[in-house]
Design a protein around this motif. Structure first.
Motif, PDB file in Angstrom:
ATOM      1  N   ALA A  24       0.484  -1.220   0.056  1.00 23.99           N
ATOM      2  CA  ALA A  24       0.237   0.020   0.048  1.00 23.99           C
ATOM      3  C   ALA A  24       0.458   1.363  -0.436  1.00 23.99           C
ATOM      4  CB  ALA A  24      -0.996  -0.477   1.109  1.00 23.99           C
ATOM      5  N   THR A  26       1.955   2.773  -2.058  1.00 21.17           N
ATOM      6  CA  THR A  26       1.497   3.352  -3.052  1.00 21.17           C
ATOM      7  C   THR A  26       0.150   4.368  -3.902  1.00 21.17           C
ATOM      8  OG1 THR A  26       1.379   2.178  -4.545  1.00 21.17           O
ATOM      9  CG2 THR A  26       3.694   3.555  -5.034  1.00 21.17           C
ATOM     10  N   SER A  27      -0.412   3.970  -2.146  1.00 27.96           N
ATOM     11  CA  SER A  27      -1.823   3.843  -2.381  1.00 27.96           C
ATOM     12  C   SER A  27      -1.995   5.378  -1.816  1.00 27.96           C
ATOM     13  CB  SER A  27      -2.616   3.111  -1.608  1.00 27.96           C
ATOM     14  OG  SER A  27      -2.338   2.906  -0.452  1.00 27.96           O
ATOM     15  N   SER A  28      -1.427   6.080  -0.635  1.00 25.54           N
ATOM     16  CA  SER A  28      -1.606   7.445  -1.018  1.00 25.54           C
ATOM     17  C   SER A  28      -0.916   8.379  -1.271  1.00 25.54           C
ATOM     18  CB  SER A  28      -1.807   7.045   0.738  1.00 25.54           C
ATOM     19  OG  SER A  28      -1.973   9.071   1.448  1.00 25.54           O
ATOM     20  N   PRO A  29      -1.030   9.490  -2.068  1.00 20.08           N
ATOM     21  CA  PRO A  29       0.635  10.599  -2.389  1.00 20.08           C
ATOM     22  C   PRO A  29       0.826  10.870  -1.131  1.00 20.08           C
ATOM     23  CG  PRO A  29      -1.904  11.544  -2.653  1.00 20.08           C
ATOM     24  CD  PRO A  29      -2.621  10.212  -1.886  1.00 20.08           C
ATOM     25  N   TYR A  91       7.503   3.217  -2.855  1.00 16.07           N
ATOM     26  CA  TYR A  91       6.762   4.188  -3.097  1.00 16.07           C
ATOM     27  C   TYR A  91       7.188   4.664  -5.238  1.00 16.07           C
ATOM     28  CZ  TYR A  91       3.930   9.158  -3.168  1.00 16.07           C
ATOM     29  OH  TYR A  91       3.659  10.329  -3.515  1.00 16.07           O
ATOM     30  N   SER A 155       1.807  14.208   6.767  1.00 15.11           N
ATOM     31  CA  SER A 155       1.401  13.137   6.089  1.00 15.11           C
ATOM     32  C   SER A 155       0.290  12.194   5.543  1.00 15.11           C
ATOM     33  CB  SER A 155       2.879  12.466   5.730  1.00 15.11           C
ATOM     34  OG  SER A 155       2.575  10.765   6.299  1.00 15.11           O
ATOM     35  N   HIS A 157       0.389   9.139   5.849  1.00 15.69           N
ATOM     36  CA  HIS A 157       0.006   8.191   4.731  1.00 15.69           C
ATOM     37  C   HIS A 157      -0.048   7.204   5.787  1.00 15.69           C
ATOM     38  CE1 HIS A 157       1.541   5.428   2.266  1.00 15.69           C
ATOM     39  NE2 HIS A 157       1.463   6.178   1.329  1.00 15.69           N
ATOM     40  N   PRO A 158      -1.217   6.119   5.775  1.00 16.59           N
ATOM     41  CA  PRO A 158      -1.165   4.524   6.934  1.00 16.59           C
ATOM     42  C   PRO A 158      -0.059   3.671   6.627  1.00 16.59           C
ATOM     43  CG  PRO A 158      -2.599   4.040   4.316  1.00 16.59           C
ATOM     44  CD  PRO A 158      -2.450   5.793   4.210  1.00 16.59           C
TER      45      PRO A 158
END
Ligand SMILES: [Fe+2]
Ligand SMILES: [Fe+2]
Length: 311
Positions: A24, A26-29, A91, A155, A157-158
Motif C-alpha cells: 500500500a 503507493t496507495s496514498s500520495p 513508493y 503525511s 500516509h497509512p
C-alpha cells in the motif's frame, strides 16, 4: 521513565516489520515535503555507525554499560534506515541504498576527522565531557521521535504511520537510556551541569546538521514544525530536556526553529526551494575513497554478485 540495560540487552532486536502493508506504499500520495523529510531521516539513520565512531573514541567507552547499549542501539538504528529506504523504493523512488550511503559519507570530508579528533581529545581532557554527549544523545533521540510523529501527522500516509510508529517505539527506549544516563551523571555534579549547559548553548546543533547543510536542516524544521502544534511540540521537547539537573529553562530545538524562521524572513525562498526543486538526490562525490577501499565498487559490477564471487 525507567531503563534497565539487562532488559534492553535481552529484548533488543531488528525492527519487527511483520504485517506492514508494504504493497500500500503507493496507495496514498506524499508531498514533496514528506519526501524531503524521509530522505533526510533515512540518511541520518544510516549515518549512525559514523556517529558511533565518535563515541567509541571517548573516555565514556570505558563504561561497559554504555558499550553494551551502543552495540544494540547501532543495530536497531541500522534497520530504521533500511526500512525507510525500502519504503521510498516501494513508493517509486529509485536509488541503491548502499550507493546512497557511500555518497553521503564521501561528502563528509576532512571535517569529519577533525570533529572525531576533537571529541576524543575533549573527552580525555574533561572528565565530565560524557554528560554533554549523553545529553546530546537524549536530545537527538527525542527530536527524532518528535520528527517522526510530525511526519506521520503531516503525511497522513497509512503505511508511514505503521512503519514510523514502530520506529518511534525504539527511539523512546533510546531516549530513556540517554536521558537517565545523563541525569545520573549530572545529579549532584555542579561542575558537569555548568559545562553541559555551556556546551549545549554553544556547540549543540540539531540532529543531522553537519551531514546536512544549514538550509536542509531548516527545510526539515520548517516543514515539520512551523505551525502551532509543531512549535508546541518543540517547546515541550525543550521542557523535557530542561528537567535534567542544571538545564532548567534551556531552549534548543525551539531556538533552532526561530533561527530557521529568521533566516527565511531575510532570504525569501530559503529552505522551501529545496523542497520545491526536489533536491534530495545525493550526487556521487568527485573523489571517493570507497572504490579504493572496496574493489567491488571500483569494478563497477553488481556489488551483491561481486561479493559472492570473492567468497
Ligand atoms: Fe532511529
Ligand atoms: Fe534512536
Amino acid at each position: 521513565m525507567s531503563f534497565s540495560i539487562e532488559r534492553y540487552k535481552e529484548e533488543s532486536k531488528k525492527l519487527d516489520t511483520a504485517g506492514i502493508d508494504w504493497e500500500a506504499a503507493t496507495s496514498s500520495p506524499l508531498s514533496n515535503g514528506d519526501l524531503f523529510c524521509l530522505h533526510y531521516m533515512m540518511d541520518i539513520e544510516n549515518h549512525v555507525p559514523l556517529y558511533l565512531s565518535h563515541l567509541l573514541v571517548t573516555r565514556a567507552c570505558m563504561d561497559p554499560i554504555l558499550t553494551a547499549f551502543l552495540a544494540c542501539w547501532n543495530y536497531e538504528e541500522l534497520w530504521h534506515g533500511e526500512n525507510i529506504g525500502k519504503f521510498l523504493n516501494l513508493y517509486g523512488i529509485e536509488f541503491d541504498i548502499q550507493d546512497r550511503i557511500a555518497n553521503v559519507r564521501a561528502h563528509l570530508g576532512v571535517q569529519n576527522s577533525i570533529s572525531l579528533m576533537s571529541t576524543m581529545v575533549g573527552s580525555w581532557l574533561l572528565k565530565d565531557f560524557s554528560a554533554v554527549y549523553l545529553t546530546i544523545g537524549a536530545i537527538n533521540e527525542l527530536a527524532t521521535l518528535t520528527g517522526y510523529g510530525a511526519l506521520i501527522r503531516k503525511s497522513g500516509h497509512p503505511v508511514l504511520r505503521d512503519l514510523l510508529g514502530r520506529i518511534i517505539k525504539d527511539e523512546r527506549r533510546h531516549f530513556a537510556f540517554y536521558f537517565n544516563s545523563a541525569k545520573e551523571w549530572l545529579t549532584d555534579n555542579e561542575k558537569a551541569q555548568r559545562m553541559d549547559r555551556w556546551m549545549l548553548n554553544r556547540v549543540w546543533v540539531p540532529v543531522g546538521q553537519g551531514v546536512k547543510t544549514q538550509e536542509e536542516v531548516d527545510a526539515l524544521a520548517l516543514y515539520l514544525f512551523d505551525d502551532e502544534q509543531g512549535e508546541e511540540e518543540l517547546l515541550a521537547l525543550d521542557e523535557k530536556i530542561g528537567k535534567l539537573p542544571g538545564l532548567a529553562g534551556i531552549k534548543l530545538m525551539s531556538k533552532a526553529l526561530y533561527a530557521a524562521r529568521d533566516r527565511r524572513s531575510k532570504n525569501p525562498g530559503w529552505a522551501s526551494r529545496l523542497i520545491e526543486n526536489e533536491e534530495w538526490a545525493i550526487a556521487p562525490a568527485k573523489k571517493s575513497a570507497i572504490g579504493e577501499l572496496t574493489t567491488r565498487r571500483a569494478r563497477g559490477g553488481d556489488p551483491a554478485t561481486d561479493a559472492l564471487e570473492v567468497m
